[in-house]
Write a protein that holds these residues in place. Structure first.
Motif, PDB file in Angstrom:
ATOM      1  N   ALA A 274      19.625  -9.042   6.555  1.00 54.24           N
ATOM      2  CA  ALA A 274      18.416  -9.598   5.934  1.00 54.24           C
ATOM      3  C   ALA A 274      17.175  -8.978   6.565  1.00 54.24           C
ATOM      4  CB  ALA A 274      18.381 -11.111   6.093  1.00 54.24           C
ATOM      5  N   TYR A 275      16.181  -8.703   5.742  1.00 59.13           N
ATOM      6  CA  TYR A 275      14.954  -8.054   6.191  1.00 59.13           C
ATOM      7  C   TYR A 275      13.733  -8.822   5.688  1.00 59.13           C
ATOM      8  CZ  TYR A 275      18.126  -4.181   7.140  1.00 59.13           C
ATOM      9  OH  TYR A 275      19.166  -3.419   7.603  1.00 59.13           O
ATOM     10  N   ASP A 276      12.743  -8.977   6.554  1.00 60.50           N
ATOM     11  CA  ASP A 276      11.489  -9.589   6.150  1.00 60.50           C
ATOM     12  C   ASP A 276      10.794  -8.688   5.142  1.00 60.50           C
ATOM     13  OD1 ASP A 276      11.566 -11.881   7.835  1.00 60.50           O
ATOM     14  OD2 ASP A 276      10.958 -10.642   9.535  1.00 60.50           O
ATOM     15  N   ILE A 277      10.212  -9.306   4.124  1.00 56.48           N
ATOM     16  CA  ILE A 277       9.462  -8.534   3.139  1.00 56.48           C
ATOM     17  C   ILE A 277       8.222  -9.311   2.725  1.00 56.48           C
ATOM     18  CG2 ILE A 277      10.795  -9.434   1.162  1.00 56.48           C
ATOM     19  CD1 ILE A 277      10.406  -6.638  -0.138  1.00 56.48           C
ATOM     20  N   GLU A 278       7.136  -8.591   2.530  1.00 60.69           N
ATOM     21  CA  GLU A 278       5.896  -9.142   1.969  1.00 60.69           C
ATOM     22  C   GLU A 278       5.409  -8.171   0.910  1.00 60.69           C
ATOM     23  OE1 GLU A 278       3.194 -11.137   5.165  1.00 60.69           O
ATOM     24  OE2 GLU A 278       4.211  -9.457   6.147  1.00 60.69           O
ATOM     25  N   ILE A 279       5.031  -8.708  -0.229  1.00 58.25           N
ATOM     26  CA  ILE A 279       4.504  -7.903  -1.333  1.00 58.25           C
ATOM     27  C   ILE A 279       3.117  -8.446  -1.670  1.00 58.25           C
ATOM     28  CG2 ILE A 279       4.813  -7.177  -3.726  1.00 58.25           C
ATOM     29  CD1 ILE A 279       7.844  -7.656  -3.309  1.00 58.25           C
ATOM     30  N   ALA A 280       2.111  -7.598  -1.581  1.00 59.86           N
ATOM     31  CA  ALA A 280       0.732  -8.014  -1.845  1.00 59.86           C
ATOM     32  C   ALA A 280       0.214  -7.353  -3.114  1.00 59.86           C
ATOM     33  CB  ALA A 280      -0.171  -7.651  -0.671  1.00 59.86           C
ATOM     34  N   ILE A 281      -0.483  -8.144  -3.914  1.00 57.03           N
ATOM     35  CA  ILE A 281      -1.132  -7.671  -5.131  1.00 57.03           C
ATOM     36  C   ILE A 281      -2.568  -8.164  -5.079  1.00 57.03           C
ATOM     37  CG2 ILE A 281      -1.148  -7.791  -7.657  1.00 57.03           C
ATOM     38  CD1 ILE A 281       1.889  -8.610  -7.338  1.00 57.03           C
ATOM     39  N   ALA A 282      -3.524  -7.307  -5.348  1.00 58.86           N
ATOM     40  CA  ALA A 282      -4.930  -7.716  -5.225  1.00 58.86           C
ATOM     41  C   ALA A 282      -5.759  -7.202  -6.393  1.00 58.86           C
ATOM     42  CB  ALA A 282      -5.515  -7.203  -3.912  1.00 58.86           C
ATOM     43  N   GLU A 283      -6.789  -7.962  -6.687  1.00 57.85           N
ATOM     44  CA  GLU A 283      -7.796  -7.564  -7.674  1.00 57.85           C
ATOM     45  C   GLU A 283      -9.170  -7.707  -7.026  1.00 57.85           C
ATOM     46  OE1 GLU A 283      -9.950  -6.224 -10.634  1.00 57.85           O
ATOM     47  OE2 GLU A 283      -7.752  -6.129 -10.611  1.00 57.85           O
ATOM     48  N   ILE A 284     -10.042  -6.754  -7.262  1.00 57.95           N
ATOM     49  CA  ILE A 284     -11.368  -6.803  -6.630  1.00 57.95           C
ATOM     50  C   ILE A 284     -12.470  -7.114  -7.640  1.00 57.95           C
ATOM     51  CG2 ILE A 284     -13.072  -5.510  -5.288  1.00 57.95           C
ATOM     52  CD1 ILE A 284     -10.788  -4.113  -3.875  1.00 57.95           C
ATOM     53  N   PRO A 285     -12.822  -6.192  -8.571  1.00 62.84           N
ATOM     54  CA  PRO A 285     -13.979  -6.491  -9.418  1.00 62.84           C
ATOM     55  C   PRO A 285     -13.695  -7.401 -10.603  1.00 62.84           C
ATOM     56  CG  PRO A 285     -13.172  -4.323  -9.942  1.00 62.84           C
ATOM     57  CD  PRO A 285     -12.338  -4.826  -8.800  1.00 62.84           C
ATOM     58  N   GLY A 286     -12.419  -7.526 -11.006  1.00 63.05           N
ATOM     59  CA  GLY A 286     -12.097  -8.225 -12.246  1.00 63.05           C
ATOM     60  C   GLY A 286     -11.942  -7.211 -13.361  1.00 63.05           C
ATOM     61  N   GLY A 287     -11.625  -7.690 -14.543  1.00 68.07           N
ATOM     62  CA  GLY A 287     -11.420  -6.794 -15.676  1.00 68.07           C
ATOM     63  C   GLY A 287      -9.948  -6.539 -15.896  1.00 68.07           C
ATOM     64  N   SER A 288      -9.556  -5.273 -15.919  1.00 68.34           N
ATOM     65  CA  SER A 288      -8.154  -4.940 -16.151  1.00 68.34           C
ATOM     66  C   SER A 288      -7.352  -5.086 -14.864  1.00 68.34           C
ATOM     67  CB  SER A 288      -8.025  -3.520 -16.700  1.00 68.34           C
ATOM     68  OG  SER A 288      -8.611  -2.588 -15.818  1.00 68.34           O
ATOM     69  N   PHE A 289      -6.047  -5.238 -15.026  1.00 62.31           N
ATOM     70  CA  PHE A 289      -5.179  -5.588 -13.912  1.00 62.31           C
ATOM     71  C   PHE A 289      -3.749  -5.229 -14.291  1.00 62.31           C
ATOM     72  CE2 PHE A 289      -2.419  -9.390 -12.862  1.00 62.31           C
ATOM     73  CZ  PHE A 289      -2.134  -9.033 -11.548  1.00 62.31           C
ATOM     74  N   GLY A 290      -2.937  -4.844 -13.327  1.00 62.65           N
ATOM     75  CA  GLY A 290      -1.538  -4.547 -13.607  1.00 62.65           C
ATOM     76  C   GLY A 290      -0.859  -3.921 -12.407  1.00 62.65           C
ATOM     77  N   PHE A 291       0.475  -3.890 -12.428  1.00 62.30           N
ATOM     78  CA  PHE A 291       1.231  -3.337 -11.316  1.00 62.30           C
ATOM     79  C   PHE A 291       2.686  -3.151 -11.731  1.00 62.30           C
ATOM     80  CE2 PHE A 291       1.192  -7.926 -11.121  1.00 62.30           C
ATOM     81  CZ  PHE A 291       2.536  -8.243 -10.992  1.00 62.30           C
ATOM     82  N   VAL A 292       3.380  -2.269 -11.024  1.00 58.47           N
ATOM     83  CA  VAL A 292       4.835  -2.135 -11.147  1.00 58.47           C
ATOM     84  C   VAL A 292       5.393  -1.835  -9.760  1.00 58.47           C
ATOM     85  CG1 VAL A 292       4.906  -1.353 -13.545  1.00 58.47           C
ATOM     86  CG2 VAL A 292       4.686   0.335 -11.713  1.00 58.47           C
ATOM     87  N   LEU A 293       6.644  -2.258  -9.533  1.00 56.20           N
ATOM     88  CA  LEU A 293       7.292  -1.979  -8.267  1.00 56.20           C
ATOM     89  C   LEU A 293       8.754  -1.623  -8.523  1.00 56.20           C
ATOM     90  CD1 LEU A 293       6.916  -1.862  -5.194  1.00 56.20           C
ATOM     91  CD2 LEU A 293       7.662  -4.249  -5.107  1.00 56.20           C
TER      92      LEU A 293
END
Length: 358
Positions: A274-293
């Motif tokens: 088992a391994y520790d994991i953290e996944i961060a997703i951030a938005e700064i100005p607003g508007g469009s947004f999206g991600f893939v992993l």
């Protein structure tokens, strides 16, 4: 003989344990055989794994599931006691938000104490994959219960800018081997695995912040050309294994603005550990947004263990669930956050990195 590899993907109590022991003298043969095994894996993965994993629209479900990481939403515009931090959304406030993010997402560590200063949504989301290619930034506050579709944004508990969502837990390696994450995000996505940051990608990277050069952390378009050149030439020692991947269907805008998806640093795992994991997703100005992993298996030299077919990669997932583009579109339209159809292909029989429940 170059060696042997054992591939195993089983589920406790499900009666579906598959071990394939293969010896190779040629890397290409190795890749081909492993691909063939992956094509068969769909038949062996038991549906019991997703019995308690509700389908969701990309950020997670409000019900805790059998194998999902818990996500916490932070509003950088307010402290935990609700007082104003002075940070704002929009492009005028970008530099100050990046400064705040740089104090949290440092190159050597992620500072949980610093992040915990900020306001947290009461609602937690539980995600078993991270795949939301295109949306409006309003979608995250709505999903985390601090915004309401159809209501004026001015009345929301959290306006759709200057926010971070972090998913945490422990995942169990499905096989022994070397891997790398592949992805990007708007504004950014980052992964910390086994105590090390192995991927950070997107339109700005807080760890690149330079008070003397505010544009240094902005890596879209021409602003990011120097950083991309440093990656390709090996000058960025912190990101020694990073590479850019282009030509993935549905990623054309990221190819144009960011130079493609980013493949991160390599890491080794042992099956069943088992391994520790953290996944961060951030938005700064607003508007469009999206991600893939995504995630990719590598051989001992760091080359892809199998050749990607039809420009598809393994989805990083913690259950047998896969994204449903039709469901995502429906949920985005209901929230008023649909921007465009963002279907990016992925390998449906991807490895399952089951979450360990302590």
């Amino acid at each position: 003989m170059a060696g042997a590899v054992v591939l195993s993907q089983g589920t406790e109590g499900a009666g579906c344990d598959t071990d394939i022991d293969i010896s190779f003298s040629d890397t290409e043969e190795k890749r081909t055989v492993i691909w063939d095994e992956r094509e068969e894996r769909k038949k062996d993965i038991s549906p019991i794994i997703n019995t308690y994993a509700p389908m969701h629209g990309g950020l997670g479900a409000r019900e805790s599931s059998f194998s999902a990481l818990e996500g916490t939403f932070y509003d950088l515009k307010r402290y935990r006691d609700g007082k104003d931090t002075g940070l704002t959304g929009g492009f005028m406030g970008t530099d100050r938000v990046i400064e705040a993010l740089a104090r949290v997402f440092r190159a050597d560590a992620w500072d949980a104490a610093e992040l915990n200063k900020y306001y947290q949504a009461d609602t937690r989301l539980y995600a078993d994959y991270w795949y939301l290619p295109a949306a409006r930034a309003d979608y995250a506050p709505i999903e985390f219960g601090v915004g309401k579709a159809g209501q004026p944004v001015s009345q929301w508990e959290c306006k759709p800018s200057a926010w971070v969502a972090v998913y945490r837990g422990k995942v169990i390696a499905p096989v022994t081997g070397k891997f790398r994450f592949i992805g990007t995000g708007d504004e950014f996505v980052a992964v910390r695995f086994g105590g090390k940051t192995v991927l950070d990608a997107g339109y700005c990277l807080p760890t690149l912040r330079d008070p003397k050069n505010p544009k240094a952390c902005r890596i879209y378009g021409s602003d990011g050309q120097q950083w991309r050149d440093n990656i390709k030439s090996g000058k960025d020692k912190q990101r020694k294994n990073y590479a850019f991947i282009t030509g993935i269907p549905g990623c054309e805008i990221w190819d144009y603005e960011l130079g493609g998806l980013v493949a991160g640093n390599h890491f080794d795992v042992a099956e069943g550990e088992a391994y520790d994991i953290e996944i961060a997703i951030a938005e700064i100005p607003g508007g469009s947004f999206g991600f893939v992993l995504f995630i990719e298996a590598l051989d001992d030299t760091g080359k892809p263990l199998y050749t990607a077919r039809d420009k598809k990669y393994d989805l990083f997932r913690t259950s047998a669930n896969n994204p449903d583009p039709a469901l995502q579109k429906e949920k985005l339209e209901e929230a008023g956050c649909h921007v465009r159809d963002g279907n990016i292909p992925f390998i449906e029989e991807s490895y399952i990195w089951e979450v360990r429940k302590d």
